[in-house]
Design an enzyme around this catalytic site. Structure first.
Site, mmCIF file in Angstrom:
data_model
loop_
_atom_site.group_PDB
_atom_site.id
_atom_site.type_symbol
_atom_site.label_atom_id
_atom_site.label_comp_id
_atom_site.label_asym_id
_atom_site.label_seq_id
_atom_site.Cartn_x
_atom_site.Cartn_y
_atom_site.Cartn_z
ATOM 1 N N HIS A 141 -7.529 5.828 -8.239
ATOM 2 C CA HIS A 141 -7.591 6.957 -7.312
ATOM 3 C C HIS A 141 -8.413 8.119 -7.860
ATOM 4 O O HIS A 141 -8.272 9.252 -7.420
ATOM 5 C CB HIS A 141 -6.167 7.413 -6.954
ATOM 6 N N CYS A 152 -23.445 15.494 -1.081
ATOM 7 C CA CYS A 152 -24.461 14.525 -1.538
ATOM 8 C C CYS A 152 -23.953 13.610 -2.649
ATOM 9 O O CYS A 152 -24.703 12.757 -3.131
ATOM 10 C CB CYS A 152 -25.748 15.238 -1.962
HETATM 11 P P1 OAD Z 1 5.206 7.885 -5.746
HETATM 12 O O1 OAD Z 1 5.536 9.334 -5.914
HETATM 13 O O2 OAD Z 1 5.106 7.309 -4.385
HETATM 14 O O3 OAD Z 1 6.296 6.990 -6.494
HETATM 15 C C1 OAD Z 1 6.696 7.274 -7.787
HETATM 16 C C2 OAD Z 1 7.607 6.155 -8.251
HETATM 17 O O4 OAD Z 1 7.925 6.415 -9.616
HETATM 18 C C3 OAD Z 1 8.948 6.050 -7.497
HETATM 19 O O5 OAD Z 1 9.198 4.696 -7.171
HETATM 20 C C4 OAD Z 1 9.977 6.551 -8.532
HETATM 21 O O6 OAD Z 1 11.235 5.878 -8.410
HETATM 22 C C5 OAD Z 1 9.302 6.161 -9.817
HETATM 23 N N1 OAD Z 1 9.709 6.954 -10.983
HETATM 24 C C6 OAD Z 1 10.093 8.257 -11.009
HETATM 25 N N2 OAD Z 1 10.337 8.635 -12.262
HETATM 26 C C7 OAD Z 1 10.090 7.559 -13.054
HETATM 27 C C8 OAD Z 1 10.139 7.334 -14.454
HETATM 28 N N3 OAD Z 1 10.498 8.294 -15.285
HETATM 29 N N4 OAD Z 1 9.800 6.100 -14.922
HETATM 30 C C9 OAD Z 1 9.432 5.115 -14.068
HETATM 31 N N5 OAD Z 1 9.369 5.284 -12.730
HETATM 32 C C10 OAD Z 1 9.685 6.480 -12.233
HETATM 33 O O7 OAD Z 1 3.887 7.637 -6.594
HETATM 34 P P2 OAD Z 1 2.812 6.459 -6.534
HETATM 35 O O8 OAD Z 1 3.460 5.157 -6.225
HETATM 36 O O9 OAD Z 1 2.001 6.572 -7.758
HETATM 37 O O10 OAD Z 1 -2.570 8.542 -4.011
HETATM 38 O O11 OAD Z 1 1.962 6.913 -5.324
HETATM 39 C C11 OAD Z 1 0.797 6.176 -5.076
HETATM 40 C C12 OAD Z 1 -0.237 7.051 -4.501
HETATM 41 O O12 OAD Z 1 0.342 7.747 -3.398
HETATM 42 C C13 OAD Z 1 -0.693 8.176 -5.404
HETATM 43 O O13 OAD Z 1 -1.650 7.748 -6.337
HETATM 44 C C14 OAD Z 1 -1.289 9.100 -4.395
HETATM 45 C C15 OAD Z 1 -0.342 8.966 -3.214
HETATM 46 O O14 OAD Z 1 -0.925 8.736 -2.034
HETATM 47 C C16 OAD Z 1 -3.623 9.339 -3.911
HETATM 48 O O15 OAD Z 1 -3.595 10.510 -4.223
HETATM 49 C C17 OAD Z 1 -4.818 8.639 -3.387
#
Ligand code: OAD
Length: 271
Positions: A141, A152
């Site tokens: 990302h 551009c």
């Molecule tokens: P999320 O915020 O959707 O999910 C975070 C996950 O991390 C959840 O399942 C939590 O349970 C878990 N979690 C929290 N604390 C934790 C810890 N200490 N150890 C392990 N797991 C833990 O984040 P992403 O899945 O990364 O995209 O979200 C994906 C994308 O959604 C992001 O990259 C962003 C957003 O759209 C863009 O910005 C393009």
């Protein structure tokens, strides 16, 4: 086949001097899978950075940014309408990065990488893996620290202002070539992923001996499709997350534990 759900196996032990020692027992099934793996592909999401103090993407934001939904700020439409608002939000996020450090989980992956091919694929736009000394194979990302022109696409590598206080408006720099606004080189909602990074990630998860899926809700595709691709290619997958996610039913093992507690224990247990 139903995935195997492993309890965290954390025990708290009081010790002399009033210090509490966290003991994590690594499940035998997980050790068995990881011991034989020479090439490990690791997909990380916001939960990987959470214990360093970065709020997960869907967590509430603090201060003046609490009134804004990140899903509406992280769009090309928002930047086109209000470049100073979106730039100020990213400037604040860049500042936050200077106040935090990688945690024991990041460092454990780096140590593991000294003995095996540990390929990190991250959805995170921070640089915590790199600051822990681990090369990132693919920033799916994009990165907070990479900039380009909104009009551009020319990369921009001049220093930019990083405010140490929250400000709601900050003018982005202008592109020296076309005077367009400079934007973070991050994949916003509605934008495609960088093709080379995604191809490296696909190759990694299909050729690995094991895929770890750490701290991602599995809600955002195409990144969330990588564990499914691994599984379709017969590669075992392990989810490390304290709570169940949309991917939990698709992974071989689920270890309900945080990245900061689980990874150091796993890497130590590997010896
Ligand atoms: P999320 O915020 O959707 O999910 C975070 C996950 O991390 C959840 O399942 C939590 O349970 C878990 N979690 C929290 N604390 C934790 C810890 N200490 N150890 C392990 N797991 C833990 O984040 P992403 O899945 O990364 O995209 O979200 C994906 C994308 O959604 C992001 O990259 C962003 C957003 O759209 C863009 O910005 C393009």
């Amino acid at each position: 086949m139903e995935p195997l759900i492993l309890p965290a196996g954390i025990a708290l032990h009081g010790s002399t001097g009033g210090i509490t020692v966290l003991m994590v027992e690594v499940p035998a099934e997980l050790l068995e899978l990881t011991r034989g793996a020479a090439r490990i592909s690791v997909l990380t999401g916001a939960g990987m950075s959470a214990e360093s103090g970065v709020p997960t993407f869907r967590d509430a934001q603090d201060g003046l940014w609490a009134q804004y939904d990140p899903m509406t700020l992280a769009t090309p439409e928002a930047f086109a309408d209000q470049p100073d608002l979106v730039w100020a939000w990213y400037a604040w996020r860049r500042h936050l990065m200077t106040t935090i450090e990688p945690h024991a989980g990041h460092r454990a992956l780096t140590r593991w990488g000294e003995h095996a091919a540990v390929e990190v694929i991250t959805q995170n736009v921070d640089d915590l893996h790199e600051r822990a000394g681990h090369h990132v194979l693919a920033h799916l990302h994009g990165s907070l620290f990479s900039l380009r022109c909104f009009d551009c696409d020319l990369p921009y590598d001049m220093p930019v202002e990083v405010p140490t206080q929250q400000v709601e408006r900050l003018e982005p720099p202008l592109c020296p070539a076309c005077l367009g606004h400079i934007r973070p080189d991050i994949v916003w909602f509605g934008e495609p992923l960088p093709v080379p990074a995604f191809e490296r990630a696909e190759q990694s998860v299909t050729e690995a001996d094991l895929v770890l899926v750490i701290g991602t809700s599995g809600a955002v595709f195409p990144a969330a499709g990588l564990p499914l691709l691994a599984r379709a290619n017969g590669v075992p997958t392990v989810e490390i997350n304290p709570v169940p996610t949309e991917l939990s039913h698709e992974t071989t093992l689920n270890w309900r534990i945080t990245a900061g507690a689980g990874l150091p224990a796993l890497v130590s247990a590997l010896g």
